[in-house]
Design an enzyme around this catalytic site. Sequence first.
Site, short mmCIF file in Angstrom:
data_model
loop_
_atom_site.label_atom_id
_atom_site.label_comp_id
_atom_site.label_asym_id
_atom_site.label_seq_id
_atom_site.Cartn_x
_atom_site.Cartn_y
_atom_site.Cartn_z
CE LYS A 70 18.16 15.93 78.54
NZ LYS A 70 17.26 15.01 79.22
CB SER A 110 13.83 16.07 78.07
OG SER A 110 14.54 15.31 78.98
CB SER A 132 14.11 12.32 79.58
OG SER A 132 12.99 13.10 79.91
#
Lengths: 471, 101
Positions: free
Chosen positions: A78, A153, A177
């Site tokens: 990420k 996210s 997330s």
Amino acid sequence: MNLNEITIKQAHDGLKAGAFTSVDLTEACLKQIKKRNKKINAFISIFETEALEEAKMADDMIKSGRQQALTGIPFAVKDAINTLDRRSTAGGKILDNYTSPYDATVIKNIREQGAVLIGKTNCDAFGHGASNEQSMYGPVLNPHNEKKVAGGSSGGSAAAVADHQCIFAIGEDTGGSIRQPASFCGVVGFRPSYGRNSRHGIMPMASSLDVVGPMTKTVEDTAVLMEVMAGQDDLDATTVGDKVPEYSKKLDSVNSKLKIGIPKEYFNVEGMDEEAKQIVENKIAELKKDYEVVEVSLPMTKYAIPVYYIVVPSEDSSNMGRLDGIRYGVRAKAKNLYDVYAKSRAQGFPEEVKRRIMIGTYALSAGYYDAYYKKAQKVRTLIIQDFEKVFETVDLLVTPTTPSPAFGLGEKKDDILAMYLADVFVSPAAVAGIPAISIPAGKTKSGLPVGLQIIGARLEEEKVLQLANQL
Amino acid sequence: MKLTPEQIEAIAQLARLDLTDKEKKMYAEQLSVVLDYIEMLDEVDTTGIEETCQVTGLEDVVREDVAHECDEETRQKLIAQFPDKMGNLLKVKAVFTDSEE
């Protein structure tokens, strides 16, 4: 099966047996990325040259008998996590030109084994979001239905794994997330206990909730990754010193006398999708054959979201202060110092980041601290006690991960509160700092994945992984 | 809790965020909705309850007060990230006076 479609375990065994090389694996993933990235947009940065170099080095490691669990396996991280000598934007334009000068500890552990970093994945900027629509690099589409969101996210990481663009990915979970996009994209997403994995190098959002964790195709893969990621770190004073269990070796030792709790508050919320609920209930029915399954109650559940949306923006407003255009990132053209800050941040952050910074600034400002932040932290204690009480009578909890499967792009963009409420099942465990995993439970008739969540008591990752592996 | 665009302006100043008038209005409305929702916490009786500041229970995690030198390679990488510099020094706008661009 194409090489990019295999698991960590299969990759490890295949590399060991010489059935294929790390270069083969990496090329297969790169091919899939090239084919799909314009559409799915899971990757912000792709490191083709560097990855192939890393793959060659991994192949050397394997040839010379130095293969470890993750050697030679292509993975994605990420973008809100620091990766040495690689671009890290966190999904926000303020870091558009930032190259990490160091690896986050968990990433260092993984790369030291010779895993191949293939790219950085798209995410809601700095972790602020639940659909990946708050990324300044475009939304991530759900590989199962390109009109739907991937979730957030960590949407890019979830989509990349689901679409076989990499073998595994690393995500970050503050209030869901990792688990929510895993649920939307049909992959495994694990949020271990707060303090189990080092947060050093994970760009911080809410320092008392942030957790870094694996996103994989199977629970076994997650167990393998956790052995590499978990552990005390001198660079993160909030890591616990508890010994890291051999998660992957203990997966089959499920306690046959496990008692499973089904919290009723997670099964009757407004706007819950009936089809998704049924899919989770079918899985629970399977569980009843082998284990004692009882209904339990967590009366504090509905307060997790308001607690979350005070505590997180408050801590977040403090953490986002470092993004000021001064030492790194993009500095806006400005006439004076104040404008350097105000313009760099205005131009470099998307709406949701600004919203949360302002909510936090307000909640912590003079006169409001007691009414908001202090009150929220007290209710947080009650939420923790709520879980502790329930874990006196059951070992694990099983719930849906989300009230409904992936929603449509743009559907929730203007309804801020609706977006926040979508996290109703994933927030409580985050607020309490306890481990929770989302595993694929099935698909709706229209082909959308549905996730099932297993929640455990603090530091009981083993139990959570064992039951998840069973299902 | 209803916030006005003027209150948003004050908050934005504290948070060092440049906002247009349109944005101030939009955020005033949005923040008001969120703050209204958060008032739900007033329902909860928290008399005698301690705050949770962190969930690990760890206390006093300390290390020896010894300086660790940064290696030269990393130091150069950090300097390379400076948006504006003079040699190895970070360049910023004057702290106390307005200056022309």
